[in-house]
Write an enzyme that holds these catalytic residues in place. Structure first.
Site, PDB file in Angstrom:
ATOM      1  N   ILE A  36       0.839  -1.196   0.000  1.00 18.95           N
ATOM      2  CA  ILE A  36       0.000   0.000   0.000  1.00 18.95           C
ATOM      3  C   ILE A  36       0.879   1.254   0.000  1.00 18.95           C
ATOM      4  O   ILE A  36       0.463   2.320  -0.440  1.00 18.95           O
ATOM      5  CB  ILE A  36      -0.954  -0.014   1.223  1.00 18.95           C
ATOM      6  CG1 ILE A  36      -2.090   0.974   1.040  1.00 18.95           C
ATOM      7  CG2 ILE A  36      -0.194   0.232   2.518  1.00 18.95           C
ATOM      8  CD1 ILE A  36      -3.175   0.853   2.128  1.00 18.95           C
ATOM      9  N   ASP A  83      -3.938  -1.797  -2.124  1.00 17.44           N
ATOM     10  CA  ASP A  83      -4.452  -1.970  -0.771  1.00 17.44           C
ATOM     11  C   ASP A  83      -5.087  -3.352  -0.671  1.00 17.44           C
ATOM     12  O   ASP A  83      -6.016  -3.664  -1.425  1.00 17.44           O
ATOM     13  CB  ASP A  83      -5.491  -0.873  -0.483  1.00 17.44           C
ATOM     14  CG  ASP A  83      -6.051  -0.940   0.925  1.00 17.44           C
ATOM     15  OD1 ASP A  83      -5.766  -1.916   1.650  1.00 17.44           O
ATOM     16  OD2 ASP A  83      -6.795  -0.007   1.301  1.00 17.44           O
ATOM     17  N   SER A  87      10.974 -13.506  15.671  1.00 17.15           N
ATOM     18  CA  SER A  87      11.405 -12.099  15.605  1.00 17.15           C
ATOM     19  C   SER A  87      12.484 -12.010  14.541  1.00 17.15           C
ATOM     20  O   SER A  87      13.624 -12.428  14.781  1.00 17.15           O
ATOM     21  CB  SER A  87      11.978 -11.646  16.945  1.00 17.15           C
ATOM     22  OG  SER A  87      11.095 -11.961  18.009  1.00 17.15           O
ATOM     23  N   SER A  88      12.128 -11.476  13.382  1.00 19.81           N
ATOM     24  CA  SER A  88      13.097 -11.423  12.287  1.00 19.81           C
ATOM     25  C   SER A  88      13.635 -10.010  12.117  1.00 19.81           C
ATOM     26  O   SER A  88      12.940  -9.123  11.610  1.00 19.81           O
ATOM     27  CB  SER A  88      12.467 -11.932  10.983  1.00 19.81           C
ATOM     28  OG  SER A  88      13.465 -12.135  10.010  1.00 19.81           O
ATOM     29  N   GLY A 143       2.495  -8.809   3.403  1.00 24.71           N
ATOM     30  CA  GLY A 143       1.848  -7.509   3.587  1.00 24.71           C
ATOM     31  C   GLY A 143       0.804  -7.544   4.680  1.00 24.71           C
ATOM     32  O   GLY A 143       0.244  -8.595   4.997  1.00 24.71           O
ATOM     33  N   TYR A 151      -4.062  -8.682  16.511  1.00 27.28           N
ATOM     34  CA  TYR A 151      -3.073  -9.018  15.475  1.00 27.28           C
ATOM     35  C   TYR A 151      -2.820 -10.535  15.427  1.00 27.28           C
ATOM     36  O   TYR A 151      -2.866 -11.148  14.348  1.00 27.28           O
ATOM     37  CB  TYR A 151      -1.781  -8.251  15.774  1.00 27.28           C
ATOM     38  CG  TYR A 151      -0.570  -8.741  15.023  1.00 27.28           C
ATOM     39  CD1 TYR A 151      -0.471  -8.575  13.643  1.00 27.28           C
ATOM     40  CD2 TYR A 151       0.481  -9.381  15.697  1.00 27.28           C
ATOM     41  CE1 TYR A 151       0.647  -9.034  12.958  1.00 27.28           C
ATOM     42  CE2 TYR A 151       1.589  -9.829  15.013  1.00 27.28           C
ATOM     43  CZ  TYR A 151       1.670  -9.659  13.647  1.00 27.28           C
ATOM     44  OH  TYR A 151       2.772 -10.114  12.962  1.00 27.28           O
TER      45      TYR A 151
HETATM   46  P1  NAI Z   1       6.205  -4.121   8.210  1.00 24.80           P
HETATM   47  O1  NAI Z   1       5.119  -3.437   8.965  1.00 24.80           O
HETATM   48  O2  NAI Z   1       7.524  -3.438   8.113  1.00 24.80           O
HETATM   49  O3  NAI Z   1       5.703  -4.472   6.727  1.00 24.80           O
HETATM   50  C1  NAI Z   1       4.347  -4.729   6.432  1.00 24.80           C
HETATM   51  C2  NAI Z   1       4.018  -4.034   5.136  1.00 24.80           C
HETATM   52  O4  NAI Z   1       2.641  -4.278   4.835  1.00 24.80           O
HETATM   53  C3  NAI Z   1       4.217  -2.516   5.190  1.00 24.80           C
HETATM   54  O5  NAI Z   1       5.076  -2.068   4.178  1.00 24.80           O
HETATM   55  C4  NAI Z   1       2.815  -1.947   5.012  1.00 24.80           C
HETATM   56  O6  NAI Z   1       2.779  -0.745   4.239  1.00 24.80           O
HETATM   57  C5  NAI Z   1       2.103  -3.094   4.290  1.00 24.80           C
HETATM   58  N1  NAI Z   1       0.652  -3.009   4.504  1.00 24.80           N
HETATM   59  C6  NAI Z   1      -0.008  -2.721   5.656  1.00 24.80           C
HETATM   60  N2  NAI Z   1      -1.326  -2.647   5.426  1.00 24.80           N
HETATM   61  C7  NAI Z   1      -1.508  -2.920   4.118  1.00 24.80           C
HETATM   62  C8  NAI Z   1      -2.651  -2.996   3.279  1.00 24.80           C
HETATM   63  N3  NAI Z   1      -3.894  -2.768   3.752  1.00 24.80           N
HETATM   64  N4  NAI Z   1      -2.472  -3.284   1.971  1.00 24.80           N
HETATM   65  C9  NAI Z   1      -1.224  -3.511   1.473  1.00 24.80           C
HETATM   66  N5  NAI Z   1      -0.110  -3.456   2.211  1.00 24.80           N
HETATM   67  C10 NAI Z   1      -0.245  -3.157   3.524  1.00 24.80           C
HETATM   68  O7  NAI Z   1       6.370  -5.564   8.876  1.00 24.80           O
HETATM   69  P2  NAI Z   1       7.543  -6.628   8.689  1.00 24.80           P
HETATM   70  O8  NAI Z   1       8.331  -6.670   9.939  1.00 24.80           O
HETATM   71  O9  NAI Z   1       8.230  -6.414   7.404  1.00 24.80           O
HETATM   72  O10 NAI Z   1       6.698  -7.982   8.624  1.00 24.80           O
HETATM   73  C11 NAI Z   1       6.279  -8.521   7.382  1.00 24.80           C
HETATM   74  C12 NAI Z   1       5.257  -9.620   7.653  1.00 24.80           C
HETATM   75  O11 NAI Z   1       5.839 -10.597   8.499  1.00 24.80           O
HETATM   76  C13 NAI Z   1       3.995  -9.122   8.354  1.00 24.80           C
HETATM   77  O12 NAI Z   1       2.870  -9.828   7.864  1.00 24.80           O
HETATM   78  C14 NAI Z   1       4.223  -9.489   9.795  1.00 24.80           C
HETATM   79  O13 NAI Z   1       3.004  -9.694  10.475  1.00 24.80           O
HETATM   80  C15 NAI Z   1       5.021 -10.769   9.643  1.00 24.80           C
HETATM   81  N6  NAI Z   1       5.863 -11.036  10.796  1.00 24.80           N
HETATM   82  C16 NAI Z   1       6.979 -10.282  11.015  1.00 24.80           C
HETATM   83  C17 NAI Z   1       7.792 -10.552  12.086  1.00 24.80           C
HETATM   84  C18 NAI Z   1       9.072  -9.825  12.332  1.00 24.80           C
HETATM   85  O14 NAI Z   1       9.778 -10.160  13.276  1.00 24.80           O
HETATM   86  N7  NAI Z   1       9.436  -8.841  11.514  1.00 24.80           N
HETATM   87  C19 NAI Z   1       7.443 -11.610  13.064  1.00 24.80           C
HETATM   88  C20 NAI Z   1       6.225 -12.322  12.739  1.00 24.80           C
HETATM   89  C21 NAI Z   1       5.498 -12.043  11.633  1.00 24.80           C
HETATM   90  C1  15L Z   2       5.570 -10.043  15.123  1.00 21.39           C
HETATM   91  O1  15L Z   2       4.662 -10.729  14.670  1.00 21.39           O
HETATM   92  C2  15L Z   2       5.719  -8.623  14.738  1.00 21.39           C
HETATM   93  O2  15L Z   2       5.409  -8.420  13.374  1.00 21.39           O
HETATM   94  C3  15L Z   2       7.083  -8.063  15.007  1.00 21.39           C
HETATM   95  O3  15L Z   2       6.963  -6.649  15.006  1.00 21.39           O
HETATM   96  C4  15L Z   2       7.702  -8.549  16.317  1.00 21.39           C
HETATM   97  O4  15L Z   2       7.091  -7.949  17.384  1.00 21.39           O
HETATM   98  C5  15L Z   2       7.617 -10.068  16.401  1.00 21.39           C
HETATM   99  O5  15L Z   2       6.354 -10.571  16.094  1.00 21.39           O
HETATM  100  C6  15L Z   2       8.020 -10.603  17.783  1.00 21.39           C
HETATM  101  O6  15L Z   2       7.240 -11.309  18.405  1.00 21.39           O
HETATM  102  O7  15L Z   2       9.143 -10.319  18.226  1.00 21.39           O
END
Ligand code: NAI
Ligand code: 15L
Length: 267
Positions: free
Chosen positions: A35, A51, A165-166, A72, A136
């Site tokens: 988005i 979106d 946690s990545s 996303g 969430y």
């Molecule tokens: P982030 O928040 O940096 O990236 C998520 C992206 O999704 C953002 O660029 C945002 O603009 C987009 N987004 C949000 N609402 C949207 C919509 N309605 N339509 C289209 N795009 C939309 O999060 P991150 O850290 O990159 O995580 C990526 C995925 O991995 C997420 O689904 C998150 O839940 C999952 N995840 C991440 C973890 C982590 O440690 N980074 C841990 C567990 C899961």
């Molecule tokens: C998640 O699912 C979240 O996207 C990320 O922001 C972290 O909080 C991660 O889990 C975590 O549990 O460390």
């Protein structure tokens, strides 16, 4: 890998930007969507702003796609309307668009927060029941069930990665258990794209000695993490909160927000 066009959602996000770099050149076409604004398309890339809450736009986004990496959506706790639009409706639109487009498989960025109310003392495997710790986390549990519906009923294979946690590095004592390096995330995605399965749940975690999870299902599918949070133990072992609910639950601070349950009744 036998995919011509692979769609990555969440391409503007933290993990999406890492994956864009690390997956560059792996497929004839990498379609990037978010988005939010993304860097312009390079060679072998398509960039489409979309979106996930817009069903028609998502259906169009899925056209001519062979496999999807669904990263996303709302990635932290948020109000219900936001979670509902981005993660519940958004994921439904994605799987339904995938079905209409004939997509063969989806690798789903689920989260440990789907089971975040579970105690840290429970060593969970892929059969653990959902115990979301937040709106969430609930949306990720929904995404896993949605993936099962479309896998078993419509033949879209799905790997649900309950990512811990990545980040570039773990940040506290909890993440000594939950950390997944970006390279290991790519290794897990490779498994998701190449292994022979219909529907699987795995944990997105590196080879951490104190992992909360038995990830034998991922290993069975061919995941062999090369990184570990263990080299950060000395620096992080004392970096804990003073919140007993956060320290007792796998989801940590997500689980303790507004907690007014019985600590002895946790799963
Ligand atoms: P982030 O928040 O940096 O990236 C998520 C992206 O999704 C953002 O660029 C945002 O603009 C987009 N987004 C949000 N609402 C949207 C919509 N309605 N339509 C289209 N795009 C939309 O999060 P991150 O850290 O990159 O995580 C990526 C995925 O991995 C997420 O689904 C998150 O839940 C999952 N995840 C991440 C973890 C982590 O440690 N980074 C841990 C567990 C899961
Ligand atoms: C998640 O699912 C979240 O996207 C990320 O922001 C972290 O909080 C991660 O889990 C975590 O549990 O460390």
């Amino acid at each position: 890998m036998p995919y011509h066009r692979v769609l990555l959602t969440g391409a503007a996000g933290q993990l999406g930007r890492e994956l864009r770099t690390r997956l560059a050149g792996r497929f004839p076409v990498l379609r990037l969507s978010d988005i939010a604004e993304m860097a312009p398309a390079g060679p072998g890339e398509e960039v489409i702003r979309c979106d996930l809450a817009d069903a028609a736009a998502v259906a169009e986004l899925c056209r001519d796609v062979d496999a999807i990496l669904h990263f996303g959506g709302q990635s932290t706790e948020a109000d219900w309307d936001t979670v509902l639009a981005a993660n519940i409706a958004g994921s439904f639109h994605l799987w339904e668009g995938a079905r209409q487009a004939g997509v063969r498989r989806i690798v789903f960025a689920s989260s440990n927060h789907a089971i975040g109310m579970q105690r840290r003392s429970s060593r969970l495997d892929h059969t653990a029941r959902a115990a979301p710790d937040s709106r969430y986390g609930l949306s990720k549990a929904f995404g896993e069930d949605l993936a099962a519906l479309y896998a078993y009923k419509h033949g879209i294979a799905a790997l649900c990665i309950r990512i811990g946690s990545s980040y570039a590095e773990p940040a506290d004592a909890r993440q000594l258990s939950t950390w997944m390096s970006f390279d290991d995330l790519v290794r897990m995605i490779e498994v998701g794209l190449a292994a022979d399965y219909t529907y699987e749940i795995v944990y997105g975690v590196s080879d951490n000695t104190s992992s909360f999870w038995d990830n034998s299902n991922a290993e069975r599918l061919g995941y062999h993490p090369a990184d570990s949070a263990d080299r950060f133990i000395d620096a992080l072992r004392d970096r804990r909160s003073d919140d007993p609910t956060a320290e007792r639950t796998q989801g940590g601070s997500f689980a303790s927000v507004d907690f007014d349950g019985d600590p002895d009744a946790l799963p």
